[in-house]
Motif scaffolding. Sequence first.
Motif, PDB file in Angstrom:
ATOM      1  N   GLY A 183       0.937  -1.396  -0.014  1.00  0.00           N
ATOM      2  CA  GLY A 183       0.077   0.009  -0.012  1.00  0.00           C
ATOM      3  C   GLY A 183       0.932   1.268  -0.151  1.00  0.00           C
ATOM      4  O   GLY A 183       0.616   2.156  -0.594  1.00  0.00           O
ATOM      5  N   SER A 184       1.741   1.205   0.849  1.00  0.00           N
ATOM      6  CA  SER A 184       2.641   2.567   0.912  1.00  0.00           C
ATOM      7  C   SER A 184       3.535   2.870  -0.610  1.00  0.00           C
ATOM      8  O   SER A 184       3.484   3.967  -0.997  1.00  0.00           O
ATOM      9  CB  SER A 184       4.055   2.271   2.043  1.00  0.00           C
ATOM     10  OG  SER A 184       3.161   2.185   3.151  1.00  0.00           O
ATOM     11  N   SER A 220      -6.064   6.476  -8.074  1.00  0.00           N
ATOM     12  CA  SER A 220      -5.718   5.320  -7.876  1.00  0.00           C
ATOM     13  C   SER A 220      -4.702   5.015  -6.914  1.00  0.00           C
ATOM     14  O   SER A 220      -5.011   4.007  -6.004  1.00  0.00           O
ATOM     15  CB  SER A 220      -5.381   4.616  -9.177  1.00  0.00           C
ATOM     16  OG  SER A 220      -6.384   4.748 -10.366  1.00  0.00           O
ATOM     17  N   GLY A 221      -3.656   5.612  -6.675  1.00  0.00           N
ATOM     18  CA  GLY A 221      -2.637   5.441  -5.602  1.00  0.00           C
ATOM     19  C   GLY A 221      -3.146   5.665  -4.179  1.00  0.00           C
ATOM     20  O   GLY A 221      -2.994   4.490  -3.453  1.00  0.00           O
ATOM     21  N   PRO A 222      -3.726   6.673  -3.848  1.00  0.00           N
ATOM     22  CA  PRO A 222      -4.269   6.867  -2.450  1.00  0.00           C
ATOM     23  C   PRO A 222      -5.418   5.862  -2.208  1.00  0.00           C
ATOM     24  O   PRO A 222      -5.337   5.444  -1.307  1.00  0.00           O
ATOM     25  CB  PRO A 222      -4.891   8.340  -2.418  1.00  0.00           C
ATOM     26  CG  PRO A 222      -4.104   9.109  -3.637  1.00  0.00           C
ATOM     27  CD  PRO A 222      -3.900   8.052  -4.655  1.00  0.00           C
ATOM     28  N   GLY A 232     -12.299 -10.082   7.793  1.00  0.00           N
ATOM     29  CA  GLY A 232     -12.204  -8.808   8.762  1.00  0.00           C
ATOM     30  C   GLY A 232     -11.095  -7.592   8.078  1.00  0.00           C
ATOM     31  O   GLY A 232     -11.487  -6.613   8.046  1.00  0.00           O
ATOM     32  N   ALA A 233      -9.974  -8.421   7.651  1.00  0.00           N
ATOM     33  CA  ALA A 233      -8.938  -7.551   6.785  1.00  0.00           C
ATOM     34  C   ALA A 233      -9.455  -6.828   5.673  1.00  0.00           C
ATOM     35  O   ALA A 233      -9.306  -5.628   5.562  1.00  0.00           O
ATOM     36  CB  ALA A 233      -7.855  -8.254   6.689  1.00  0.00           C
ATOM     37  N   LEU A 234     -10.268  -7.588   4.860  1.00  0.00           N
ATOM     38  CA  LEU A 234     -10.677  -7.295   3.807  1.00  0.00           C
ATOM     39  C   LEU A 234     -11.796  -6.087   3.923  1.00  0.00           C
ATOM     40  O   LEU A 234     -11.931  -4.967   3.291  1.00  0.00           O
ATOM     41  CB  LEU A 234     -11.442  -8.360   2.944  1.00  0.00           C
ATOM     42  CG  LEU A 234     -10.422  -9.317   2.198  1.00  0.00           C
ATOM     43  CD1 LEU A 234     -11.163 -10.408   1.717  1.00  0.00           C
ATOM     44  CD2 LEU A 234      -9.753  -8.632   1.081  1.00  0.00           C
ATOM     45  N   ALA A 235     -12.626  -6.185   5.080  1.00  0.00           N
ATOM     46  CA  ALA A 235     -13.380  -5.199   5.394  1.00  0.00           C
ATOM     47  C   ALA A 235     -12.799  -3.929   5.656  1.00  0.00           C
ATOM     48  O   ALA A 235     -13.447  -3.001   5.385  1.00  0.00           O
ATOM     49  CB  ALA A 235     -14.418  -5.844   6.594  1.00  0.00           C
ATOM     50  N   ALA A 236     -11.732  -3.949   6.624  1.00  0.00           N
ATOM     51  CA  ALA A 236     -10.960  -2.875   6.980  1.00  0.00           C
ATOM     52  C   ALA A 236     -10.439  -2.082   5.804  1.00  0.00           C
ATOM     53  O   ALA A 236     -10.545  -0.943   5.592  1.00  0.00           O
ATOM     54  CB  ALA A 236      -9.884  -3.249   7.973  1.00  0.00           C
ATOM     55  N   GLY A 237     -10.107  -2.842   4.783  1.00  0.00           N
ATOM     56  CA  GLY A 237      -9.568  -2.321   3.496  1.00  0.00           C
ATOM     57  C   GLY A 237     -10.685  -1.572   2.524  1.00  0.00           C
ATOM     58  O   GLY A 237     -10.336  -0.367   2.213  1.00  0.00           O
ATOM     59  N   LEU A 238     -11.700  -2.085   2.643  1.00  0.00           N
ATOM     60  CA  LEU A 238     -13.120  -1.385   1.996  1.00  0.00           C
ATOM     61  C   LEU A 238     -13.360   0.012   2.682  1.00  0.00           C
ATOM     62  O   LEU A 238     -13.547   0.856   2.219  1.00  0.00           O
ATOM     63  CB  LEU A 238     -14.311  -2.517   1.958  1.00  0.00           C
ATOM     64  CG  LEU A 238     -15.613  -1.734   1.533  1.00  0.00           C
ATOM     65  CD1 LEU A 238     -15.370  -1.301   0.014  1.00  0.00           C
ATOM     66  CD2 LEU A 238     -16.653  -2.692   1.543  1.00  0.00           C
ATOM     67  N   ALA A 239     -13.466  -0.226   4.094  1.00  0.00           N
ATOM     68  CA  ALA A 239     -13.749   0.873   4.983  1.00  0.00           C
ATOM     69  C   ALA A 239     -12.824   2.075   4.648  1.00  0.00           C
ATOM     70  O   ALA A 239     -13.020   3.372   4.639  1.00  0.00           O
ATOM     71  CB  ALA A 239     -13.675   0.683   6.422  1.00  0.00           C
ATOM     72  N   GLY A 240     -11.261   1.756   4.353  1.00  0.00           N
ATOM     73  CA  GLY A 240     -10.567   2.659   3.909  1.00  0.00           C
ATOM     74  C   GLY A 240     -10.796   3.376   2.621  1.00  0.00           C
ATOM     75  O   GLY A 240     -10.441   4.779   2.569  1.00  0.00           O
ATOM     76  N   VAL A 241     -11.144   2.645   1.899  1.00  0.00           N
ATOM     77  CA  VAL A 241     -11.556   3.050   0.417  1.00  0.00           C
ATOM     78  C   VAL A 241     -12.844   4.057   0.699  1.00  0.00           C
ATOM     79  O   VAL A 241     -12.718   5.189   0.060  1.00  0.00           O
ATOM     80  CB  VAL A 241     -11.996   2.041  -0.500  1.00  0.00           C
ATOM     81  CG1 VAL A 241     -12.392   2.750  -1.939  1.00  0.00           C
ATOM     82  CG2 VAL A 241     -10.625   1.333  -0.772  1.00  0.00           C
TER      83      VAL A 241
END
Length: 221
Positions: A67-68, A78-80, A114-123
Amino acid sequence: MDTALARAWVQAIAAAMDTHQDRLTRLDSAIGDADHGANMHRGFAAVAAALPQYEVATPGAVLVRTGSLLISVVGGASGPLYGSAFRALGTALDAGDDTADGPASTGGTARVAGALAAGLAGVRRLGAATEGDKTMIDAYAPALVAFRVSAEAGAGLAQAAAAAADAAEQGMRATTSMQARKGRASYLGARSIGHQDPGATSTALIFRALADTAAAAKDAR
């Protein structure tokens, strides 16, 4: 998901973005800046080249570093967006509690959900988009639902990831009939209808890469 699988997933994504670069560019040329294919290819190629140089002890660290790198290399939105998704996903994966289907060192299917959910929340936080806006979320959100349903039914990672990839591709195709409400495509109004969203397409490629990688790892055991 262990560290080797996380590395293999990222490498598979890079290969997919290389294969589908022109396709993503064609999709983006219809409703965007025509740079999505080049951006995604450049970003994941940089990740694939850099990751072998880093000693990472956990799968989450692989994804956080991914991600970084995406944030630093990929231009436009797209990057962010993708970078934030992978950083949140990786952080959540390493922070998750032990689950019934895997120890802390490998992570079980429920924790990956749960990790995938956190990714979606970030988006969602960064892009302020929701389902129906004709964005990457239209592939990501149904993929997450399918993954969770499979995980709750006791499926392993390969089966859950395959269900998620199928759902992501269905969501991707559904964007064709939508009118864009976010991003550059929204400036086209009704003219955005009839074009598949490039962000949803690259998101579906990411989930399909996870499914293929998990299936290969399962077969190798």
